[in-house]
Design a protein around this motif. Structure first.
Motif, PDB file in Angstrom:
ATOM      1  N   ALA A  62      -0.756   9.256  -7.686  1.00 32.45           N
ATOM      2  CA  ALA A  62      -1.066   7.822  -7.124  1.00 32.45           C
ATOM      3  C   ALA A  62       0.309   7.088  -6.368  1.00 32.45           C
ATOM      4  N   LYS A  63       1.624   7.343  -7.089  1.00 32.44           N
ATOM      5  CA  LYS A  63       2.462   6.954  -6.562  1.00 32.44           C
ATOM      6  C   LYS A  63       2.968   7.385  -4.923  1.00 32.44           C
ATOM      7  N   CYS A  64       2.773   8.462  -4.866  1.00 33.80           N
ATOM      8  CA  CYS A  64       3.038   9.097  -3.370  1.00 33.80           C
ATOM      9  C   CYS A  64       1.836   8.307  -2.467  1.00 33.80           C
ATOM     10  N   VAL A  65       0.874   8.438  -2.830  1.00 34.64           N
ATOM     11  CA  VAL A  65      -0.259   8.092  -1.847  1.00 34.64           C
ATOM     12  C   VAL A  65      -0.055   6.603  -1.743  1.00 34.64           C
ATOM     13  N   ASP A  66       0.264   5.709  -2.844  1.00 30.55           N
ATOM     14  CA  ASP A  66       0.584   4.351  -2.750  1.00 30.55           C
ATOM     15  C   ASP A  66       1.709   4.017  -1.631  1.00 30.55           C
ATOM     16  N   ARG A  67       2.823   4.818  -1.827  1.00 29.29           N
ATOM     17  CA  ARG A  67       3.823   4.604  -1.022  1.00 29.29           C
ATOM     18  C   ARG A  67       3.668   4.749   0.638  1.00 29.29           C
ATOM     19  N   VAL A  68       2.714   5.954   0.845  1.00 28.65           N
ATOM     20  CA  VAL A  68       2.119   6.144   2.221  1.00 28.65           C
ATOM     21  C   VAL A  68       1.451   5.026   2.560  1.00 28.65           C
ATOM     22  N   HIS A  69       0.321   4.679   1.882  1.00 28.12           N
ATOM     23  CA  HIS A  69      -0.352   3.465   2.107  1.00 28.12           C
ATOM     24  C   HIS A  69       0.218   2.334   2.742  1.00 28.12           C
ATOM     25  N   ALA A  70       1.288   1.789   1.741  1.00 27.15           N
ATOM     26  CA  ALA A  70       2.170   0.913   1.993  1.00 27.15           C
ATOM     27  C   ALA A  70       2.884   0.860   3.275  1.00 27.15           C
ATOM     28  N   THR A  71       3.491   2.217   3.886  1.00 30.12           N
ATOM     29  CA  THR A  71       3.953   2.116   5.196  1.00 30.12           C
ATOM     30  C   THR A  71       2.992   2.203   6.226  1.00 30.12           C
ATOM     31  N   LEU A  72       1.947   2.685   6.154  1.00 28.92           N
ATOM     32  CA  LEU A  72       0.703   2.666   7.080  1.00 28.92           C
ATOM     33  C   LEU A  72       0.105   1.022   7.179  1.00 28.92           C
ATOM     34  N   ARG A  73       0.154   0.420   6.138  1.00 26.05           N
ATOM     35  CA  ARG A  73      -0.147  -1.191   6.080  1.00 26.05           C
ATOM     36  C   ARG A  73       0.848  -1.903   6.845  1.00 26.05           C
ATOM     37  N   ARG A  74       2.208  -1.665   6.632  1.00 24.91           N
ATOM     38  CA  ARG A  74       3.115  -2.273   7.411  1.00 24.91           C
ATOM     39  C   ARG A  74       3.098  -1.979   8.815  1.00 24.91           C
ATOM     40  N   ARG A  75       2.953  -0.958   9.286  1.00 19.54           N
ATOM     41  CA  ARG A  75       2.957  -0.372  10.596  1.00 19.54           C
ATOM     42  C   ARG A  75       1.796  -1.003  11.413  1.00 19.54           C
ATOM     43  N   LEU A  76       0.500  -1.014  10.559  1.00 23.58           N
ATOM     44  CA  LEU A  76      -0.690  -1.204  11.527  1.00 23.58           C
ATOM     45  C   LEU A  76      -0.557  -2.903  11.492  1.00 23.58           C
ATOM     46  N   VAL A  77      -0.150  -3.584  10.457  1.00 21.91           N
ATOM     47  CA  VAL A  77       0.107  -5.191  10.689  1.00 21.91           C
ATOM     48  C   VAL A  77       0.966  -5.320  11.944  1.00 21.91           C
ATOM     49  N   LYS A  78       2.001  -4.337  12.120  1.00 19.53           N
ATOM     50  CA  LYS A  78       2.958  -4.744  13.295  1.00 19.53           C
ATOM     51  C   LYS A  78       2.124  -4.385  14.581  1.00 19.53           C
ATOM     52  N   LEU A  79       1.496  -3.283  14.531  1.00 21.20           N
ATOM     53  CA  LEU A  79       0.806  -2.784  15.754  1.00 21.20           C
ATOM     54  C   LEU A  79      -0.210  -3.536  16.313  1.00 21.20           C
ATOM     55  N   LEU A  80      -1.047  -4.399  15.164  1.00 22.22           N
ATOM     56  CA  LEU A  80      -1.841  -5.131  15.788  1.00 22.22           C
ATOM     57  C   LEU A  80      -1.744  -6.570  15.900  1.00 22.22           C
ATOM     58  N   GLY A  81      -0.340  -6.885  15.874  1.00 24.30           N
ATOM     59  CA  GLY A  81       0.062  -8.274  15.815  1.00 24.30           C
ATOM     60  C   GLY A  81      -0.404  -9.309  14.860  1.00 24.30           C
ATOM     61  N   LEU A  82      -0.677  -8.689  13.622  1.00 27.06           N
ATOM     62  CA  LEU A  82      -1.350  -9.533  12.546  1.00 27.06           C
ATOM     63  C   LEU A  82      -0.280 -10.402  11.789  1.00 27.06           C
ATOM     64  N   PRO A  83      -0.594 -11.341  11.259  1.00 27.12           N
ATOM     65  CA  PRO A  83       0.445 -12.151  10.272  1.00 27.12           C
ATOM     66  C   PRO A  83       0.946 -11.223   9.259  1.00 27.12           C
ATOM     67  N   GLY A  84       1.989 -11.263   9.035  1.00 25.51           N
ATOM     68  CA  GLY A  84       2.723 -10.497   7.936  1.00 25.51           C
ATOM     69  C   GLY A  84       2.094 -10.596   6.528  1.00 25.51           C
ATOM     70  N   ASP A  85       1.339 -11.563   6.325  1.00 24.85           N
ATOM     71  CA  ASP A  85       0.748 -11.828   4.990  1.00 24.85           C
ATOM     72  C   ASP A  85      -0.880 -11.340   5.178  1.00 24.85           C
ATOM     73  N   SER A  86      -1.136 -10.468   6.032  1.00 26.17           N
ATOM     74  CA  SER A  86      -2.690 -10.251   6.234  1.00 26.17           C
ATOM     75  C   SER A  86      -2.979  -9.276   4.985  1.00 26.17           C
ATOM     76  N   SER A  87      -4.021  -9.674   4.442  1.00 27.58           N
ATOM     77  CA  SER A  87      -4.586  -8.766   3.209  1.00 27.58           C
ATOM     78  C   SER A  87      -5.437  -7.708   3.664  1.00 27.58           C
ATOM     79  N   PHE A  88      -5.204  -6.624   2.900  1.00 25.13           N
ATOM     80  CA  PHE A  88      -6.058  -5.333   3.009  1.00 25.13           C
ATOM     81  C   PHE A  88      -6.512  -5.093   1.908  1.00 25.13           C
ATOM     82  N   GLY A  89      -7.728  -4.483   1.807  1.00 23.56           N
ATOM     83  CA  GLY A  89      -7.983  -3.948   0.557  1.00 23.56           C
ATOM     84  C   GLY A  89      -9.521  -3.014   0.925  1.00 23.56           C
ATOM     85  N   PRO A  90      -9.590  -2.411  -0.361  1.00 20.15           N
ATOM     86  CA  PRO A  90     -10.883  -1.664  -0.187  1.00 20.15           C
ATOM     87  C   PRO A  90     -12.259  -2.093  -0.028  1.00 20.15           C
TER      88      PRO A  90
END
Length: 93
Positions: A62-90
């Motif tokens: 879970a720790k490794c997967v969470d770390r990769v998810h966090a990296t992808l989340r940060r990148r996606l926010v930047k790529l889509l031009g979303l506000p830094g505090d955008s929420s994501f969730g399942p």
């Protein structure tokens, strides 16, 4: 759900985090977003409205997967031009 314009789904399969990206927006190309999203982490590409990719995981704990998810989340926010505090969730677990 009408305001959802991008969807990123992930799943773990055989030591990889599999990614599926979909959009109804025409301003960005999903395949380009995917390529940039997994840059130096894995491989990806696709078409204007749908794309796929994968990241090979060091481990599936879970720790490794969470770390990769966090990296992808940060990148996606930047790529889509979303506000830094955008929420994501399942939508479901």
């Amino acid at each position: 759900l009408d305001e959802i314009t991008w969807t990123l789904l992930t799943a773990i399969h055989e030591g990889r985090l599999i990614l599926s990206l979909r959009t109804d927006q025409k301003s960005l190309h999903a395949g380009e977003v995917m390529r940039k999203l997994v840059r130096k982490l894995g491989e990806g590409g696709g078409h204007r409205n749908k794309a796929g990719g994968f990241v090979t995981l060091e481990t599936t704990d879970a720790k490794c997967v969470d770390r990769v998810h966090a990296t992808l989340r940060r990148r996606l926010v930047k790529l889509l031009g979303l506000p830094g505090d955008s929420s994501f969730g399942p939508l479901m677990k």
